[in-house]
Design a protein around this motif. Structure first.
Motif, PDB file in Angstrom:
ATOM      1  N   LEU A  19      -1.897  69.645 -16.269  1.00  0.00           N
ATOM      2  CA  LEU A  19      -1.376  70.076 -17.574  1.00  0.00           C
ATOM      3  C   LEU A  19      -1.558  71.578 -17.752  1.00  0.00           C
ATOM      4  CD1 LEU A  19      -0.191  69.517 -20.340  1.00  0.00           C
ATOM      5  CD2 LEU A  19      -2.465  68.819 -21.128  1.00  0.00           C
TER       6      LEU A  19
ATOM      7  N   TYR B  45       1.569  75.308 -17.673  1.00  0.00           N
ATOM      8  CA  TYR B  45       1.745  76.526 -18.472  1.00  0.00           C
ATOM      9  C   TYR B  45       1.099  77.737 -17.805  1.00  0.00           C
ATOM     10  CZ  TYR B  45       3.841  73.928 -22.249  1.00  0.00           C
ATOM     11  OH  TYR B  45       4.714  73.154 -22.998  1.00  0.00           O
TER      12      TYR B  45
ATOM     13  N   ALA C 131       3.083  68.126 -21.183  1.00  0.00           N
ATOM     14  CA  ALA C 131       3.544  69.518 -21.263  1.00  0.00           C
ATOM     15  C   ALA C 131       4.919  69.594 -21.923  1.00  0.00           C
ATOM     16  CB  ALA C 131       3.583  70.128 -19.864  1.00  0.00           C
TER      17      ALA C 131
END
Length: 314
Positions: free
Chosen positions: A54, A58, A156
Motif C-alpha cells: 500500500l 504512493y 490505494a
C-alpha cells in the motif's frame, strides 16, 4: 648431492600434524543462539506485505522519483472536486455540479492511468527478479501473497477515488446543502468507488502478473481499459441511433467502467451515462446481471492470480 630434508616451515614427513610456525588459527565461541522470541506467523507477514504494498502504491518509502506520478494523479483527482466546492460555496448553488456517483466515471482516464502505473509496480518486480519463491519460504502461502497484493492495490484505488468524494461532501456541508441528501449521495458514491476499486485492482493485477516486463504491463492495462470502453461506447451509440435502445444496457457489460456505471444506475440512484440517458439505463433485473458480472470478475481475477502464483512460486 640431493637431500631429503623438508623445506623450512613444512610438516615433517612422519608428523603431518605439526603446525607451521607463525600460524595463529583459533576457533572462537561467539555465542550464536537460536531465536527464542515470539513467532508472529502468517497473519503478521500478510499484514506487513499489505502495508508495504500500500505504501509503495504512493511511492512512500521509495525514491522521490517513485512518488511523482502517484501523487500527481492523486492531485489531479482532487483538484476538480475542490474547484466544484469553491464554485458551490461562492455562488450558493442548491446542489453540487456533479453527482457523487458520477465523479469517478468522469475521471476514469486518471483512474485507469493510476492502475496502469501501480499494478505492474506491485507485482512485476517480484516476477522479474524471481523473488516470489523467497516469500513462500517464510510462513506465508500463495493465497496470503495474492490477498495482500489485491487488498493493497484496491485500498490505494479507494483512497484515490474516495478522497475527492470526501472533498465534495465537506464542501456541500460548508455550502449548507441538505444534510440528508448529501449524506445519502456520499454513501452511494462510496459504495460505487469501493466496487470500482476492487474491479480495477483485480483486472490490473491479472494483466500485470502475466509479464515481468513493467512496460508491457503498463501498455496492456491502458489498452484493455481504453479499447474496451471506446468499443463499448461506440457500439452503444450505434445501437441507440438505430433505435435498439434495449441492447444498450447489455452492451455495457463488456467494459469495466460501463459495468460500474450500469450497476450504480440500477441500484445507487445514479443518472445513466449511457447514450440515450434514462431510457437506456439498465432495469433492476439487468442491474442484477451487472452485480453478478462485477462480483464474478473480481472472483475470477482472484482465482487467476492464485493460479499464476502457484506456478511461479514453485
Amino acid at each position: 648431492m640431493a637431500t631429503d630434508n623438508p623445506a623450512p616451515g613444512s610438516p615433517a614427513p612422519g608428523n603431518p600434524a605439526v603446525t607451521p610456525p607463525g600460524d595463529q588459527t583459533r576457533i572462537h565461541d561467539i555465542g550464536y543462539r537460536s531465536y527464542g522470541g515470539p513467532r508472529l506467523g502468517r497473519a503478521y507477514a500478510r499484514r506487513s506485505l499489505y502495508s508495504q504494498s500500500l505504501r509503495g502504491a504512493y511511492g512512500l518509502g521509495r525514491s522521490v522519483k517513485s512518488k511523482v506520478l502517484p501523487m500527481l494523479l492523486f492531485a489531479v483527482m482532487c483538484v476538480p472536486a475542490a474547484i466544484m466546492v469553491a464554485v458551490a460555496v461562492a455562488t450558493k448553488l442548491k446542489e453540487l455540479p456533479v453527482e457523487y456517483t458520477r465523479y469517478a466515471i468522469i475521471m476514469q482516464a486518471v483512474i485507469s492511468l493510476y492502475v496502469a502505473s501501480q499494478a505492474p509496480q506491485s507485482v512485476s518486480r517480484d516476477l522479474r527478479f524471481k523473488t516470489v519463491p523467497l516469500y513462500f519460504s517464510r510462513p506465508i502461502e500463495t493465497a496470503d501473497y495474492v490477498r495482500a497484493k489485491f487488498a493493497a492495490l484496491a485500498s490505494a484505488l479507494f483512497v484515490l477515488t474516495a478522497t475527492p468524494l470526501l472533498v465534495l461532501y465537506v464542501g456541500a456541508l460548508l455550502a449548507k446543502l441538505d444534510f440528508a441528501d448529501q449524506t445519502k449521495g456520499f454513501a452511494q458514491g462510496l459504495v460505487s468507488v469501493a466496487l470500482l476499486s476492487l474491479l480495477f485492482a483485480g483486472i490490473g493485477l491479472v494483466i500485470a502478473a502475466v509479464t515481468p516486463r513493467r512496460g508491457f504491463g503498463i501498455a496492456a492495462i491502458i489498452a484493455v481499459m481504453t479499447i474496451s470502453y471506446g468499443a463499448v461506447s461506440t457500439l452503444q451509440a450505434i445501437a441507440d441511433a438505430q433505435g435498439s435502445q434495449g441492447a444498450v444496457p447489455w452492451i455495457g457489460l463488456f467494459s469495466p467502467i460501463t459495468l460500474i456505471g450500469g450497476l450504480q444506475t440500477a441500484f445507487l440512484g445514479a443518472t445513466s451515462t449511457f447514450p440515450g440517458g434514462a431510457s437506456t439505463g439498465p432495469s433492476h433485473t439487468q442491474g442484477i446481471v451487472y452485480v453478478v458480472a462485477v462480483l464474478g470478475l473480481i472472483a475470477a481475477a482472484h482465482g487467476l492470480l492464485l493460479r499464476r502464483y502457484r506456478k511461479v512460486g514453485q
